[in-house]
Design an enzyme around this catalytic site. Structure first.
Site, short mmCIF file in Angstrom:
data_model
loop_
_atom_site.label_atom_id
_atom_site.label_comp_id
_atom_site.label_asym_id
_atom_site.label_seq_id
_atom_site.Cartn_x
_atom_site.Cartn_y
_atom_site.Cartn_z
N GLU A 180 0.82 -1.20 0.00
CA GLU A 180 0.00 0.00 0.00
C GLU A 180 0.86 1.26 0.00
OE1 GLU A 180 -1.86 -3.32 2.40
OE2 GLU A 180 0.05 -2.28 2.38
N ALA A 207 0.74 -13.83 -2.45
CA ALA A 207 -0.05 -14.12 -1.24
C ALA A 207 -0.50 -12.83 -0.57
CB ALA A 207 0.78 -14.97 -0.28
N TYR A 208 0.39 -11.84 -0.51
CA TYR A 208 0.03 -10.58 0.15
C TYR A 208 -1.12 -9.88 -0.57
CZ TYR A 208 0.38 -6.14 2.56
OH TYR A 208 0.09 -5.03 3.30
N ASP A 209 -1.09 -9.92 -1.91
CA ASP A 209 -2.12 -9.22 -2.69
C ASP A 209 -3.43 -9.99 -2.75
OD1 ASP A 209 -0.39 -7.15 -3.18
OD2 ASP A 209 0.20 -7.84 -5.17
N ARG A 266 -1.45 -5.18 5.99
CA ARG A 266 -2.12 -6.44 6.31
C ARG A 266 -1.42 -7.21 7.43
NH1 ARG A 266 -3.48 -10.50 1.74
NH2 ARG A 266 -4.79 -11.29 3.45
#
Length: 391
Positions: free
Chosen positions: A282, A296-298, A329
């Site tokens: 972000e 994975a983060y997105d 996150r």
């Protein structure tokens, strides 16, 4: 504070012997010991005495220390050798002495011998000051708690130095990028010490410190190779001298920040954990490491409890706050640092902000005892990653 920093640098350059260390809870008495006062490493005994202390007897010496060029103390150098003790300390500071409080834990102490019984002392309190000091006197954060060398001491294995020299002789550029320097330092170190991936996995905390030291040695050798002829030639004017000095200092600063990330990258490769570096999150923030990675983060469906963040900063006394706004996150922000000691108040603030420190195993003792359990060693952190990733 820049004035104090510059005086500290000049004092080191003009001193007979100079020493630096991060102030620890043990120094301030925060560990509950009976004796407060600066503990000095045994390998730096020559800073205090003409002869090394001998077990079985104490010895002391009284000196004048000029602090920050502002006030003086009549202090005592003492070696405790009776009974089970075997340590050097500096004690006896005037009432209200400002550098031995809990809040000074993690500050950088610099002590310079100017004459047999006269010393100059300085305490630097911010990351910027510390890193500029390290750059100016040509040491790294990992080279504290010892005598500051007046010049590069060739103490490494001959095979390591020969490897470094071959690399320098074959360079096709003026100065290689940090990633190449870090890679070559590891290659030479690993060759000289017959280090394999299995050896890295046995003691990652030791290996990252060895690589950091090796890479710093290589950097200094390249620096000497590139600049020695230049500084031996008279400068045309002061402007040219300043320009050259700034070029050298700026290169040192830019190198220090990234090399730690490169060495951590190699550690994680040896352990075969799943991760990515320099992932954009972000606000275009770019964390140093995300486990398992960007995909994975997105993915909003990916379990947030299986996302892990790791930042890397050589020192963290005030820069730790920079990572709190990265990777929204991930609630807990892990931070790997070579910093030795942080005050209880700062550790509480870090905890409140969701920051958990990761430090080389041998550095954990420099932090307040009640916080050591919550501080990961690098080996602990990798074990945690493996557990989360089901390996």
């Amino acid at each position: 504070m820049q004035e104090i920093l510059q005086k500290a640098i000049q004092a080191v350059q003009e001193s007979q012997i100079a020493y630096s260390k991060f102030i620890t809870p043990n120094d301030t008495g925060a560990t509950g010991g009976h004796q407060s006062g600066f503990h000095i490493a045994k390998n730096a005994w020559s800073l205090l005495f003409d002869e090394e202390g001998q077990k079985g007897s104490n010895k002391e010496k009284f000196v004048t220390i000029n602090w920050q060029d502002n006030f003086e103390t009549q202090s005592r150098f003492i070696y405790y050798g009776v009974g089970t003790r075997n340590e050097y300390r500096i004690t006896r500071f005037q009432k209200g002495f400002p550098f031995l409080s809990e809040d000074n834990v993690g500050d950088l102490l610099i002590l310079c011998k100017k004459a047999n019984d006269y010393y100059e002392g300085f305490v630097l309190q911010t990351d910027d000051e510390m890193e500029e000091f390290f750059t100016a006197v040509n040491i790294s954060a990992n080279n504290t708690n010892q005598i500051i060398p007046s010049q590069f001491a060739e103490t490494a294995e001959n095979i390591l130095l020969e490897c470094f020299n071959r690399f320098i002789d074959n360079l096709k550029v003026d100065f290689p990028p940090t990633v190449q320097m870090a890679l070559q330092a590891r290659r030479c170190y690993n060759t000289a010490n017959n280090l394999t991936a299995a050896g890295i996995r046995r003691n990652p905390d030791k290996q990252i410190l060895e690589w950091v030291n090796a890479e710093f040695q290589l950097f200094r050798m390249v620096e000497n190779s590139r600049y020695s002829h230049l500084i031996q030639t008279p400068f045309q004017d002061v402007e040219q001298l300043v320009k050259t000095a700034n070029q050298i200092l700026n290169r040192r600063k830019s190198r220090a920040g990234r090399s730690l990330e490169h060495h951590l990258d190699e550690i994680f490769r040896a352990f075969e954990v799943t991760y990515e570096t320099q992932v954009i999150t972000e606000g275009k923030k770019i964390p140093d490491f995300i486990f398992p990675g960007k995909e994975a983060y997105d993915n909003p469906k990916f379990d947030e409890n299986k996302l892990i963040f790791l930042g890397a900063k050589t020192t963290c006394k005030d820069r730790w706050r920079q990572i709190t706004s990265e990777a929204d996150r991930i609630r807990t922000k892990h931070l790997f640092t070579l910093q030795q000691g942080v005050s209880k108040n700062q550790l509480r603030e870090m905890t409140d902000q969701g920051v958990r420190l990761v430090v080389p195993k041998q550095n954990k003792f420099t932090f307040p005892e009640e916080f050591r359990e919550q501080i990961f060693s690098l080996e602990n952190f990798i074990g945690y990653v493996n557990q989360v990733q089901g390996k």
